[in-house]
Design a protein around this motif. Structure first.
Motif, PDB file in Angstrom:
ATOM      1  N   VAL A   6       0.755  -1.240   0.259  1.00 59.65           N
ATOM      2  CA  VAL A   6      -0.165  -0.036  -0.230  1.00 59.65           C
ATOM      3  C   VAL A   6       0.951   1.075  -0.091  1.00 59.65           C
ATOM      4  N   VAL A   7       0.555   2.151  -0.940  1.00 63.37           N
ATOM      5  CA  VAL A   7       1.351   3.360  -1.053  1.00 63.37           C
ATOM      6  C   VAL A   7       0.446   4.471  -0.478  1.00 63.37           C
ATOM      7  N   LEU A   8       0.596   5.111   0.602  1.00 66.52           N
ATOM      8  CA  LEU A   8      -0.433   6.232   1.132  1.00 66.52           C
ATOM      9  C   LEU A   8       0.154   7.805   0.750  1.00 66.52           C
ATOM     10  N   LYS A   9      -0.622   8.313   0.216  1.00 67.48           N
ATOM     11  CA  LYS A   9      -0.218   9.679  -0.491  1.00 67.48           C
ATOM     12  C   LYS A   9      -1.168  10.946   0.077  1.00 67.48           C
ATOM     13  N   LYS A  10      -0.367  11.883   0.495  1.00 66.47           N
ATOM     14  CA  LYS A  10      -0.736  13.145   0.820  1.00 66.47           C
ATOM     15  C   LYS A  10      -0.025  14.361   0.358  1.00 66.47           C
ATOM     16  N   PHE A  11      -0.476  15.345  -0.357  1.00 67.60           N
ATOM     17  CA  PHE A  11       0.371  16.714  -0.483  1.00 67.60           C
ATOM     18  C   PHE A  11       1.754  16.386  -0.992  1.00 67.60           C
ATOM     19  N   TRP A  44      -9.225   4.190  -3.482  1.00 69.05           N
ATOM     20  CA  TRP A  44      -9.365   4.415  -1.907  1.00 69.05           C
ATOM     21  C   TRP A  44      -9.021   5.947  -1.650  1.00 69.05           C
ATOM     22  N   GLU A  45     -10.102   6.467  -0.934  1.00 66.94           N
ATOM     23  CA  GLU A  45     -10.023   7.690  -0.440  1.00 66.94           C
ATOM     24  C   GLU A  45     -10.340   7.879   1.061  1.00 66.94           C
ATOM     25  N   GLN A  46      -9.741   8.979   1.785  1.00 65.78           N
ATOM     26  CA  GLN A  46     -10.057   9.339   3.151  1.00 65.78           C
ATOM     27  C   GLN A  46     -11.237   9.522   3.382  1.00 65.78           C
ATOM     28  N   ASP A  59      -4.712  17.917   8.386  1.00 63.14           N
ATOM     29  CA  ASP A  59      -3.420  18.097   7.467  1.00 63.14           C
ATOM     30  C   ASP A  59      -2.477  16.880   7.556  1.00 63.14           C
ATOM     31  N   ASP A  60      -2.598  16.048   8.802  1.00 66.16           N
ATOM     32  CA  ASP A  60      -1.749  14.810   8.900  1.00 66.16           C
ATOM     33  C   ASP A  60      -2.353  13.578   8.433  1.00 66.16           C
ATOM     34  N   CYS A  61      -3.568  13.712   7.901  1.00 65.03           N
ATOM     35  CA  CYS A  61      -4.259  12.221   7.349  1.00 65.03           C
ATOM     36  C   CYS A  61      -3.758  12.100   5.955  1.00 65.03           C
ATOM     37  N   TRP A  62      -3.462  10.760   5.776  1.00 64.49           N
ATOM     38  CA  TRP A  62      -3.270  10.483   4.034  1.00 64.49           C
ATOM     39  C   TRP A  62      -4.571  10.566   3.477  1.00 64.49           C
ATOM     40  N   VAL A  63      -4.296  10.945   2.154  1.00 64.25           N
ATOM     41  CA  VAL A  63      -5.547  11.312   1.275  1.00 64.25           C
ATOM     42  C   VAL A  63      -5.880  10.302   0.488  1.00 64.25           C
TER      43      VAL A  63
END
Length: 77
Positions: A6-11, A44-46, A59-63
């Protein structure tokens, strides 16, 4: 036996988690982080169910999350 990652992404940031032995493990991991499969978008989305989406904590959540089989075959959900 397949292994999943799983690759988590955000900003512009990414974080990889691997060595999941089943898609069920992946789904539990993602649900625990607040993700839900968005059928209409095919990803998959937050959900922000546990966090106010307008708070500093959000802001700390993976999107986004991308799931793949380690052998290189993409998995939908």
């Amino acid at each position: 036996m397949s292994q999943y990652s799983v690759v988590l992404k955000k900003f512009g940031q990414e974080e990889k988690h691997s060595d999941f032995l089943s898609m069920a493990e992946v789904k539990v991991f993602l649900h625990n982080l607040g993700f839900q499969w968005a059928e209409e978008l095919g990803r998959w989305e937050q959900t922000y169910e546990a966090v106010d989406p307008f708070s500093a904590e959000a802001d700390d959540c993976w999107v986004l999350a991308e799931v793949a089989v380690e052998s290189g075959v993409a998995v939908a959900g």
